[in-house]
Write an enzyme that holds these catalytic residues in place. Structure first.
Site, PDB file in Angstrom:
ATOM      1  CB  THR A 257       9.765  -4.805  -8.929  1.00 17.27           C
ATOM      2  OG1 THR A 257       9.173  -3.968  -9.217  1.00 17.27           O
ATOM      3  CG2 THR A 257      11.163  -5.109  -9.717  1.00 17.27           C
TER       4      THR A 257
ATOM      5  CB  SER B 179       3.667  -2.535  -3.268  1.00 17.25           C
ATOM      6  OG  SER B 179       4.185  -1.083  -3.501  1.00 17.25           O
TER       7      SER B 179
ATOM      8  CB  THR C 115      10.415   0.854  -5.320  1.00 18.80           C
ATOM      9  OG1 THR C 115       9.432   0.587  -7.002  1.00 18.80           O
ATOM     10  CG2 THR C 115      11.194   0.265  -5.038  1.00 18.80           C
ATOM     11  CG  ASP C 116       5.424   1.863  -7.715  1.00 19.78           C
ATOM     12  OD1 ASP C 116       6.314   2.138  -7.771  1.00 19.78           O
ATOM     13  OD2 ASP C 116       4.593   0.582  -8.940  1.00 19.78           O
TER      14      ASP C 116
HETATM   15  C1  SIN Z   1       6.150  -2.548  -6.568  1.00 14.39           C
HETATM   16  O1  SIN Z   1       5.136  -1.581  -6.122  1.00 14.39           O
HETATM   17  O2  SIN Z   1       5.346  -3.745  -5.847  1.00 14.39           O
HETATM   18  C2  SIN Z   1       6.039  -2.774  -8.153  1.00 14.39           C
HETATM   19  C3  SIN Z   1       6.966  -1.241  -8.614  1.00 14.39           C
HETATM   20  C4  SIN Z   1       8.796  -1.867  -7.950  1.00 14.39           C
HETATM   21  O3  SIN Z   1       8.602  -3.018  -6.429  1.00 14.39           O
HETATM   22  O4  SIN Z   1       9.522  -1.230  -7.985  1.00 14.39           O
END
Ligand code: SIN
Length: 319
Positions: free
Chosen positions: A13, A60, A93-94
């Site tokens: 993100t 991710s 973050t995922d």
């Molecule tokens: C991801 O994990 O690539 C999408 C969600 C995020 O980064 O918060």
């Protein structure tokens, strides 16, 4: 002399864009190059010598073994390069929790490695990526060697984080309660700090030189039936299953009706680890009837078991 920091982009993100910035929850991750993210930092990027390298460009949720292998190989080269002082990795973050755990247990610890990301896309009115990236770069010159996550003004040992909120700007917490406000960090890095959980961890070179054992993760729940468990060891599915992590109920328990199927799996040589599916707190570690309970999150336990099996296997080249 300016510190040399290499910034590795993997997507997420932090590099995402919303078609309509007034609706930032509708966005596509992994759109901007990591070099654009650094160049856009409001306070400039002349505080250090930097080089951005785009290692991957993924949401991710799609992080996988080939991408992890590329990341590990590049990071190992950069850590061995005497001209490089620190590494920053931008990541979705995922699954940041998983990458952070993997890197923290296999990489050498003598240079700071900082992971960061964002919860809002880069063109959202409340985009948090610039601050997180700026904080990560600043932390790179102030943290000791080791792998860290810097997010929402906090510093976490990377082997200890868990994503606990799907949308909050501070979605991580430390599973062992260990984190600090970035503002409290002093200057001067000090000696490397090993925050890895106890265990025999293979080094990154060994991990890169070996096939990764197949380990699956299942969640135990009320009314969970056992009939599908033997399908996990179906000979038609290759590579064969070597490990199974059960995110168990409560303090790592599983339904009585699974017992027979789990015994069959163990008889076939599948190593089974238990942990807790509870959102807060970890299971009490121990061993019982051939099953090992670990005080890790389910996704950490999957990586931990994979590395444990890899360590025990004779080294063999990857095809
Ligand atoms: C991801 O994990 O690539 C999408 C969600 C995020 O980064 O918060």
């Amino acid at each position: 002399m300016l510190q040399k920091i290499i910034i590795l982009g993997t997507g997420g993100t932090i590099a995402g864009l919303a078609a309509d910035p007034s609706q930032p929850d509708r966005y596509v991750a992994a759109q901007l190059a990591v070099s654009q993210l650094v160049e856009a930092l409001p306070e400039g990027h002349g505080r250090f010598e930097w080089q951005a390298q785009q290692l991957a460009q993924v949401d991710s949720k799609d992080m996988d073994e080939p991408t992890w292998r590329r990341l590990l190989a590049r990071m190992l080269d950069l850590i061995r390069d005497p001209d490089v002082d620190a590494l920053v990795v931008t990541h979705g973050t995922d699954t940041l929790e998983e990458t952070a755990f993997l890197l923290s247990v296999v990489l050498p610890l003598h240079k700071p490695v900082i992971l960061t990301g964002a919860m809002r896309p880069a063109n959202a009115p409340d985009a948090d990526g610039p601050r997180n990236l700026s904080d990560a770069l600043s932390a790179a010159s102030r943290l000791p060697g080791g792998v860290w996550v810097v997010f929402a003004g906090q510093v976490y040992p990377a082997s200890q984080i868990q994503k606990v909120h799907p949308t909050a700007l501070d979605p991580f917490r430390s599973v062992c309660g260990l984190s600090w406000p970035l503002a409290q960090l002093g200057d001067g890095a000090g000696t490397p700090w090993d925050t890895r959980p106890d265990g025999r961890w293979p080094d990154a070179a060994r991990v890169l030189a070996s096939p990764w054992p197949r380990v699956e993760l299942v969640l135990s729940h009320a009314d969970a039936q056992p009939w599908w468990l033997p399908a996990l060891i179906d000979d038609a599915v290759q590579p064969p299953l070597q490990g199974l992590v059960i995110a168990g109920t409560g303090n790592a328990t599983w339904p009585q009706r699974w017992s027979q199927a789990l015994a069959v799996l163990m008889h076939k040589g599948v190593r089974i680890w238990l942990c807790s599916r509870c959102a807060d707190g970890l299971a009490t570690p121990g061993s019982h009837e051939g099953l090992t309970t670990v005080a890790w999150t389910p996704v950490q336990a999957r990586i931990g078991l994979m590395l444990q099996l890899l360590t025990e296997a004779p080294a063999e080249p990857v095809l």
